[in-house]
Design an enzyme around this catalytic site. Sequence first.
Site, PDB file in Angstrom:
ATOM      1  N   ASN A  26      28.762  40.313  45.577  1.00 25.45           N
ATOM      2  CA  ASN A  26      28.305  41.673  45.913  1.00 25.45           C
ATOM      3  C   ASN A  26      27.696  41.629  47.317  1.00 25.45           C
ATOM      4  O   ASN A  26      27.538  40.556  47.900  1.00 25.45           O
ATOM      5  CB  ASN A  26      27.309  42.201  44.867  1.00 25.45           C
ATOM      6  CG  ASN A  26      26.105  41.303  44.722  1.00 25.45           C
ATOM      7  OD1 ASN A  26      25.393  41.044  45.697  1.00 25.45           O
ATOM      8  ND2 ASN A  26      25.881  40.785  43.522  1.00 25.45           N
ATOM      9  N   ASP A  36      30.944  35.278  40.095  1.00 26.83           N
ATOM     10  CA  ASP A  36      29.830  35.000  41.016  1.00 26.83           C
ATOM     11  C   ASP A  36      28.756  34.153  40.314  1.00 26.83           C
ATOM     12  O   ASP A  36      28.316  33.113  40.835  1.00 26.83           O
ATOM     13  CB  ASP A  36      29.258  36.355  41.476  1.00 26.83           C
ATOM     14  CG  ASP A  36      28.336  36.257  42.672  1.00 26.83           C
ATOM     15  OD1 ASP A  36      28.250  35.180  43.280  1.00 26.83           O
ATOM     16  OD2 ASP A  36      27.703  37.285  43.001  1.00 26.83           O
ATOM     17  N   THR A 120      38.118  43.207  39.606  1.00 24.65           N
ATOM     18  CA  THR A 120      38.674  43.704  38.329  1.00 24.65           C
ATOM     19  C   THR A 120      37.745  43.521  37.135  1.00 24.65           C
ATOM     20  O   THR A 120      38.108  43.852  36.010  1.00 24.65           O
ATOM     21  CB  THR A 120      40.019  43.023  38.004  1.00 24.65           C
ATOM     22  OG1 THR A 120      39.789  41.619  37.842  1.00 24.65           O
ATOM     23  CG2 THR A 120      41.035  43.261  39.097  1.00 24.65           C
ATOM     24  N   GLY A 121      36.554  42.992  37.378  1.00 25.18           N
ATOM     25  CA  GLY A 121      35.588  42.821  36.280  1.00 25.18           C
ATOM     26  C   GLY A 121      34.542  43.920  36.342  1.00 25.18           C
ATOM     27  O   GLY A 121      34.823  45.090  36.075  1.00 25.18           O
ATOM     28  N   TYR A 123      33.381  45.498  38.770  1.00 26.82           N
ATOM     29  CA  TYR A 123      33.723  46.586  39.700  1.00 26.82           C
ATOM     30  C   TYR A 123      34.863  47.481  39.207  1.00 26.82           C
ATOM     31  O   TYR A 123      35.206  48.465  39.865  1.00 26.82           O
ATOM     32  CB  TYR A 123      34.009  46.030  41.099  1.00 26.82           C
ATOM     33  CG  TYR A 123      32.759  45.616  41.861  1.00 26.82           C
ATOM     34  CD1 TYR A 123      31.483  45.821  41.341  1.00 26.82           C
ATOM     35  CD2 TYR A 123      32.851  45.017  43.114  1.00 26.82           C
ATOM     36  CE1 TYR A 123      30.342  45.435  42.045  1.00 26.82           C
ATOM     37  CE2 TYR A 123      31.707  44.639  43.823  1.00 26.82           C
ATOM     38  CZ  TYR A 123      30.458  44.848  43.283  1.00 26.82           C
ATOM     39  OH  TYR A 123      29.331  44.470  43.980  1.00 26.82           O
TER      40      TYR A 123
HETATM   41  N1  AR6 Z   1      36.948  31.820  36.962  1.00 26.97           N
HETATM   42  C1  AR6 Z   1      37.914  32.679  37.361  1.00 26.97           C
HETATM   43  N2  AR6 Z   1      37.834  34.017  37.166  1.00 26.97           N
HETATM   44  C2  AR6 Z   1      36.724  34.477  36.548  1.00 26.97           C
HETATM   45  C3  AR6 Z   1      35.676  33.644  36.118  1.00 26.97           C
HETATM   46  C4  AR6 Z   1      35.811  32.248  36.345  1.00 26.97           C
HETATM   47  N3  AR6 Z   1      34.870  31.369  35.976  1.00 26.97           N
HETATM   48  N4  AR6 Z   1      34.715  34.417  35.534  1.00 26.97           N
HETATM   49  C5  AR6 Z   1      35.151  35.695  35.598  1.00 26.97           C
HETATM   50  N5  AR6 Z   1      36.370  35.733  36.207  1.00 26.97           N
HETATM   51  P1  AR6 Z   1      33.791  39.909  38.301  1.00 26.97           P
HETATM   52  P2  AR6 Z   1      33.975  41.960  40.418  1.00 26.97           P
HETATM   53  C6  AR6 Z   1      37.228  36.885  36.521  1.00 26.97           C
HETATM   54  O1  AR6 Z   1      33.106  40.848  37.391  1.00 26.97           O
HETATM   55  O2  AR6 Z   1      34.708  42.876  39.511  1.00 26.97           O
HETATM   56  C7  AR6 Z   1      29.194  40.151  39.914  1.00 26.97           C
HETATM   57  O3  AR6 Z   1      28.024  40.437  39.205  1.00 26.97           O
HETATM   58  C8  AR6 Z   1      37.097  38.118  35.668  1.00 26.97           C
HETATM   59  O4  AR6 Z   1      37.873  37.982  34.495  1.00 26.97           O
HETATM   60  O5  AR6 Z   1      33.322  38.516  38.367  1.00 26.97           O
HETATM   61  O6  AR6 Z   1      34.490  41.748  41.818  1.00 26.97           O
HETATM   62  C9  AR6 Z   1      28.975  40.151  41.416  1.00 26.97           C
HETATM   63  O7  AR6 Z   1      27.693  39.675  41.763  1.00 26.97           O
HETATM   64  C10 AR6 Z   1      37.697  39.181  36.595  1.00 26.97           C
HETATM   65  O8  AR6 Z   1      39.106  39.208  36.452  1.00 26.97           O
HETATM   66  O9  AR6 Z   1      33.801  40.467  39.832  1.00 26.97           O
HETATM   67  C11 AR6 Z   1      29.142  41.582  41.759  1.00 26.97           C
HETATM   68  O10 AR6 Z   1      27.944  42.319  41.546  1.00 26.97           O
HETATM   69  C12 AR6 Z   1      37.373  38.655  37.991  1.00 26.97           C
HETATM   70  O11 AR6 Z   1      36.869  37.334  37.812  1.00 26.97           O
HETATM   71  C13 AR6 Z   1      30.201  42.061  40.802  1.00 26.97           C
HETATM   72  O12 AR6 Z   1      30.121  41.202  39.677  1.00 26.97           O
HETATM   73  C14 AR6 Z   1      36.362  39.469  38.761  1.00 26.97           C
HETATM   74  O13 AR6 Z   1      35.332  39.932  37.894  1.00 26.97           O
HETATM   75  C15 AR6 Z   1      31.570  41.940  41.386  1.00 26.97           C
HETATM   76  O14 AR6 Z   1      32.487  42.499  40.487  1.00 26.97           O
END
Ligand code: AR6
Length: 172
Positions: A26, A36, A120-121, A123
Site C-alpha cells: 500500500n 504484503d 486482486t485481494g 483491493y
Molecule cells: N504468495 C503469493 N500470492 C499471495 C500470497 C502469497 N504468500 N498471499 C496472498 N497472495 P493482496 P492487494 C495473493 O490482498 O489486493 C495489503 O494489506 C492473493 O491471493 O495481498 O494488492 C497491502 O498492505 C491475491 O491474489 O494485495 C495493501 O493494503 C494477491 O496476492 C493491500 O493489501 C493480492 O492480494 C493491497 O491489496
Amino acid sequence: MNNAHISVIQADITTLALDAIVNAANKSLLGGGGVDGAIHRAAGPELLSACIALRGCNTGEAKMTSGYLLPARHVIHTVGPVWHGGTHGEAELLAACYRHSLELADVHQIRSIAFPCIATGVYAYPHQQAAQIAVATVADIAPTLSHVEKIIFCCFHAEDAALYQSLLKTEN
Ligand code: AR6
C-alpha cells in the site's frame, strides 16, 4: 534486448529463491495483510526499517529493497489501484505497476522476478481483468528489457493460475 521467458506457477511467493519478488503493498509501504503481510513476516523486521526509509510509494509506482531473510535477494514494492468500478484509471494504474516493476528490476540487473496477482485481494480488482492486464503488459515490455530473463506469475490460488495459463497460451 533479450527474450525473457514468461511462466506461471501456483505457490507462496515468499518461498521463491529468485533475484526479486514483487510485493503488492500500500502507499505507506509499512506492511499490511495479504501478500504484503506474508512478505514482511518472512523477511523479518529489517524489511520494515528499509521500507520506512523509502517514505511511501504512489499508486502504480515501484521501489526496491533487499529481501533480508527471504530466499529472494530483493523485494520490489509496488502499489496497485483500489478497484472503484473500473472508471477511475484502474487499468492504467495496474499496468503501470507491472511496467515500473520490470523497468526498476532491469535497471538493477535483475535476471529473475516473480509477481503476485497485484490488486486482486484486498483491493478487489476483478481477477480476469487483472490477469489480462498483467499478461498483456508483461508481454509488451519483456522484449525491451536487457537483463530480466525469467518472469513468473506466482498465483496463490489454482483458479488464478489457470487463468494466467490460458491467457499466456493465447499470447504465444
Ligand atoms: N504468495 C503469493 N500470492 C499471495 C500470497 C502469497 N504468500 N498471499 C496472498 N497472495 P493482496 P492487494 C495473493 O490482498 O489486493 C495489503 O494489506 C492473493 O491471493 O495481498 O494488492 C497491502 O498492505 C491475491 O491474489 O494485495 C495493501 O493494503 C494477491 O496476492 C493491500 O493489501 C493480492 O492480494 C493491497 O491489496
